[in-house]
Scaffold this active site. Structure first.
Site, short mmCIF file in Angstrom:
data_model
loop_
_atom_site.label_atom_id
_atom_site.label_comp_id
_atom_site.label_asym_id
_atom_site.label_seq_id
_atom_site.Cartn_x
_atom_site.Cartn_y
_atom_site.Cartn_z
N HIS A 386 0.61 -1.33 0.28
CA HIS A 386 0.08 -0.19 0.02
C HIS A 386 1.08 1.39 0.33
CE1 HIS A 386 -3.40 2.10 0.17
NE2 HIS A 386 -4.36 1.52 1.36
N TYR A 517 -13.26 6.87 11.47
CA TYR A 517 -12.40 7.58 10.81
C TYR A 517 -12.91 6.62 9.33
CZ TYR A 517 -8.44 8.17 7.76
OH TYR A 517 -7.84 8.75 6.84
N THR A 530 -5.02 11.17 0.63
CA THR A 530 -6.05 11.65 0.70
C THR A 530 -6.26 12.79 1.96
OG1 THR A 530 -5.71 9.20 2.78
CG2 THR A 530 -6.41 8.90 0.70
#
Length: 863
Positions: A386, A517, A530
């Site tokens: 990621h 979240y 993000t």
């Protein structure tokens, strides 16, 4: 036979350095290199391409398409703005208020006030100076939060996608499905490299495409001081894992054209499956080195040093072949039956002990790279590293791969069926053999030298991994009763509607509000990642209490409407990079950076007592004294320096820990190509929740460390049914406002002239005659931005993001901030040795690093 070798990977920082150079010289008007960075400039640069090149379904014979559209708008994208300090502090207080007691909130308000008077303005000024000339102010800190994460990446960082089954039944077996996915994935690779992939857009506005250059040929490389990202931008081979054994073969030529047909790939995979099965699975498990990628990063770094102990040795070459592969294809021998089993298999693999040996699919993985996983029955998914890519990027890859498999099948029926790609590779069967260049299409088996250190480490790594898998559980919900169409028909944002469901279900079980979240994508900006949506608000807390109280349906629905409107407002702010999380985290990193720099200077001074407190008040030691931070402003901290500083009031306050301890880590991601997606919980007492909102259904995958996950899923299902009941009470006109439904039924209610009465009994739903009505479907106010995040002090959680039909809706899961210390990035540089053209194998034989896998001649095999 000549053997191609690969150089040892190094870090990728040159890519970032290039980005920094392109940002240099930005003046007050946003001009750089003669261009203006703005949304309009980015849109105009994309519009300059012909419509055929901008269409996702460009004809593969289209002569008007031209390369370069993928990144055409990059230099015109606006820079990520640094929010105003006062506004961020106000939003921070607002997000914490429903999570704190009155006294706690009073203390936090005082801490914020002190921060604004003392440390805050100075840190804000330092952040502006730091950001000058950077691609954006958060990017390096964001990489650091991933790369400095020292715990295993499996179940902590890597997310998964579970693809829908292939609609063509013939492909729903392992080899044919895998071959189909590989060929479609390679077509995607080719489109990116030739810059023919149409850019992602939202309402015509192009998004940053930088992450696509990081998707293939990339690996996470552990070192003693954090991890690096290595990349081979010219990679042309894939690695196949089967029963924990490693195989590789070339799939592209030097021009990034495909050199094998789907049948050729299937033939290779069949041979690999047969060869892997020859070794008993218990014996294969003893050499399943993929398990080492699940270890603690420092431990894994030491083991990689063992593998690289002798440069150009067998183990070193094998490791470089794996690191530099385009991606990993994992062929599992199991057939998970339930949704939860499938999700677990895609996220962490299964754990199964036979005669004291681990034979589960958890040994058939390599978590430092992008992985395509295919089960025995053809069920397929993706697990990805990621660090350099967000969920939105991988979702586009998954969606296009799934779509291409369908379109390629359509072209076998009708040769005029469209293609996703602006151009396609020349037919490998019709090419001149000399045109392939240095390629090896025959599978090779990598045979590791299992020295005692590796054998021992593998056994310990496997037992720790088995423990980790047993500590987590998964539950899924396939809710078929309604989805996006029903929510929008009732005037709600689908994402906000589902977010309120999570809060209501959790409150119904535990009687309290917790930190939730959800990430919002900021790829409207150059190198954007993000921003965090704080789903719990005063309005949502009020709604949850109203819902569970003895209140009329109208009161409950009105409270729900207000809470959803507030969520949508916050979402829009975050999409514009006006949230507070990334800003606050950047200030936190700037403060840490200053501590490290001062510590390095003072440690080199004569007579300095590094243990002496600088203040009798609350102090904090520099948390990263061994760090090596990349970029031109790198610092090299002495391992002996330990300087203590007073922490800014905002970061020392308990509210900072509260805001950064995520209990419900959520992310909205998906389109019809996905069945499920998910990730592990981001805290020991929390849930990881991945969800997909489809037109007529909702899919949810929840994970936790045995926190009644199934019960939470049941509570969600009950809530969805109950809220529909309340909405129907208030709106009796109907609930099925399907945009795709025919309106022909409305004609039955119109006066008919000269028409004979219809014969037969009218069949209606629920045994009652119903008058078909058309619901006005309100345009969703949901910008498609949502997701999840974790605290600076806790492990990063995966980032995800929703790419709706034609990329109209996008959501993304965010990563937790951790101290900055990322090693520099540099590209891998493979060394190629010429090799013969594709061989038709006869038998298996092995020598050192490679073992040629051979097979019988088939009439349709590529020569």
């Amino acid at each position: 036979m000549a053997v191609r070798t690969f150089t040892r990977p190094s870090s990728l920082s040159e890519t970032l350095a290039t980005a920094v150079i392109s940002m240099a010289g930005v003046d007050a008007n946003g001009k750089t290199n003669g261009t203006v960075r703005s949304e309009q400039s980015a849109r105009d640069s994309t519009q300059s391409f012909p419509s055929e090149a901008r269409s996702p379904l460009a004809s593969h014979t289209n002569p008007n398409s031209k390369p370069g559209i993928t990144f055409a708008h990059q230099d015109n994208l606006p820079r990520l703005p640094i929010p105003d300090l006062d506004h961020s502090c106000k939003k921070y207080l607002s997000a914490l208020k429903p999570l704190q007691s009155p006294k706690e909130h009073h203390d936090t308000a005082i801490a914020v006030h002190e921060f604004l008077k003392a440390d805050g303005p100075a840190l804000q000024e330092k952040l502006h100076k730091y950001a000058n000339g950077k691609a954006n102010y958060i990017e390096q800190f964001w990489y650091d939060s991933y790369l400095n994460f020292d715990n295993p990446v499996v179940l902590n960082l890597n997310p998964f996608f579970l693809l829908e089954d292939d609609p063509t039944p013939a492909r729903n077996n392992q080899v044919t499905r895998a071959a189909s996915l590989v060929v479609s994935a390679l077509s995607f690779v080719r489109a990116v490299r030739k810059e023919e992939l149409p850019p992602d857009t939202v309402r015509g506005q192009p998004l940053c495409m930088y992450q696509y250059s990081r998707l293939f040929g990339t690996a996470r490389i552990p070192t003693e001081n954090g991890c690096q990202i290595g990349q081979d931008p010219t990679a042309k081979h894939i690695v196949v894992l089967c029963h924990g054994q490693f195989y590789w073969f070339d799939v592209l030529d030097d021009n990034s054209d495909l050199i094998m047909t789907e049948k050729d790939v299937a033939l290779n995979l069949s041979v690999i499956v047969e060869d892997a099965a020859e070794l008993p699975i218990q014996d294969a498990a003893k050499g399943a080195l993929g398990v080492l990628s699940t270890e603690n990063r420092k431990v894994w770094s030491g083991l990689r040093d063992v593998l690289h102990r002798e440069e150009n040795s067998n183990n070193s070459d094998c490791l470089n072949i794996v690191d530099s592969a385009l991606f990993i294809l994992c062929l599992d021998y199991t057939e998970p039956q339930t949704g939860a089993e499938l999700c677990m298999n895609m996220l962490c693999g299964s754990s199964k002990i036979e005669r004291g040996v681990q034979v589960g699919t958890c040994t058939n993985r390599w978590y430092d790279k992008l992985q395509i996983i295919v089960c025995k029955n053809g069920s397929a998914g993706i697990n990805f590293e990621h660090t350099g890519v967000d969920g939105h990027t991988v979702l586009r890859f998954a969606s296009d791969v799934y779509t291409d498999t369908i379109l390629r099948f359509a072209r076998t029926i009708n040769g005029n069926a469209p293609s996703l790609w602006a151009s396609t590779s020349p037919d490998p069967a019709k090419r001149d053999p000399e045109s392939f260049g240095d390629v090896q299409t025959t599978p090779h088996k990598l045979e590791w030298d299992m020295v005692p250190e590796l054998s021992t480490a593998l056994r310990f790594a496997e037992t720790r991994l088995a423990d980790l898998i047993q500590q987590n559980e998964f539950a899924t919900l396939e809710f078929p009763h309604y989805g996006k169409n029903f929510m929008t028909s009732m005037g709600f944002s689908p994402d906000a509607f589902v977010q309120l469901a999570f809060q209501a279900a959790y409150y119904g079980l535990y009687g309290r509000m917790e930190c939730i979240y959800e990430p919002a994508m900021t790829k409207f900006y150059y190198h954007g990642r993000t921003e965090a949506i704080r789903s719990v608000t005063e309005e949502s807390a009020s709604y949850v209490k109203t819902f569970w109280g003895e209140n009329p349906a109208a009161t409950k629905i009105e409270a729900l409407r207000k809470a959803c409107q507030k969520h949508s407002q916050i979402t829009k702010d975050c999409a514009k990079a006006q949230g507070f999380d990334r800003h606050m985290y950047a200030l936190y990193c700037i403060w840490q950076r200053a501590i490290d720099e001062e510590g390095a200077e003072m440690a080199s001074s004569d007579g300095y007592d590094s243990t002496r407190p600088s203040s009798p008040d609350a102090v904090i030691g520099s948390p990263n004294q061994n760090s090596v931070i990349s970029e031109n402003e790198s610092i090299l901290s002495s391992p002996h320096a330990h300087v203590q500083h007073q922490m800014p009031a905002l970061f020392a306050d308990s509210g900072w820990d509260k805001a950064n301890t995520t209990i419900l880590s959520t992310s909205n991601c998906g389109n019809p190509s996905l069945r499920q997606f998910g990730f592990g919980p981001t805290s020991g007492d929390g849930f990881g929740i991945g969800y997909i909102i489809k037109d007529g259904s909702i899919s949810i995958c929840a994970s936790s460390k045995h926190r009644q996950t199934s019960r939470f899923i049941d509570a969600l299902e009950s809530y969805f049914l109950e809220i529909r009941k309340l909405l129907r009470q208030l709106k009796r006109r109907g609930t099925s406002a399907d945009k795709t439904a025919s309106r022909a039924r409305e004609a039955e209610d119109r006066p008919k002239a000269g028409r004979m009465k219809s014969r037969g009994r009218l069949i209606v739903a629920d045994g009652r005659a119903q008058t078909p009505t058309t619901e006005s479907i309100a345009e969703s106010d949901d910008d498609g931005l949502g997701g999840c995040r974790t605290p600076p002090s806790s492990p990063p959680s995966p980032l995800y993001l929703n790419l709706d039909e034609q990329v109209a809706k996008i959501r993304l899961h965010a990563m937790p901030p951790t101290p900055p210390q990322s090693p520099p990035f540099k590209p891998l540089t493979p060394v190629h040795v010429s090799s013969p053209r594709r061989k038709v194998p006869v038998k298996l034989h092995g020598r050192r690093a490679t073992r040629t896998v051979v097979r019988r001649v088939h009439a349709d095999a590529v020569s």
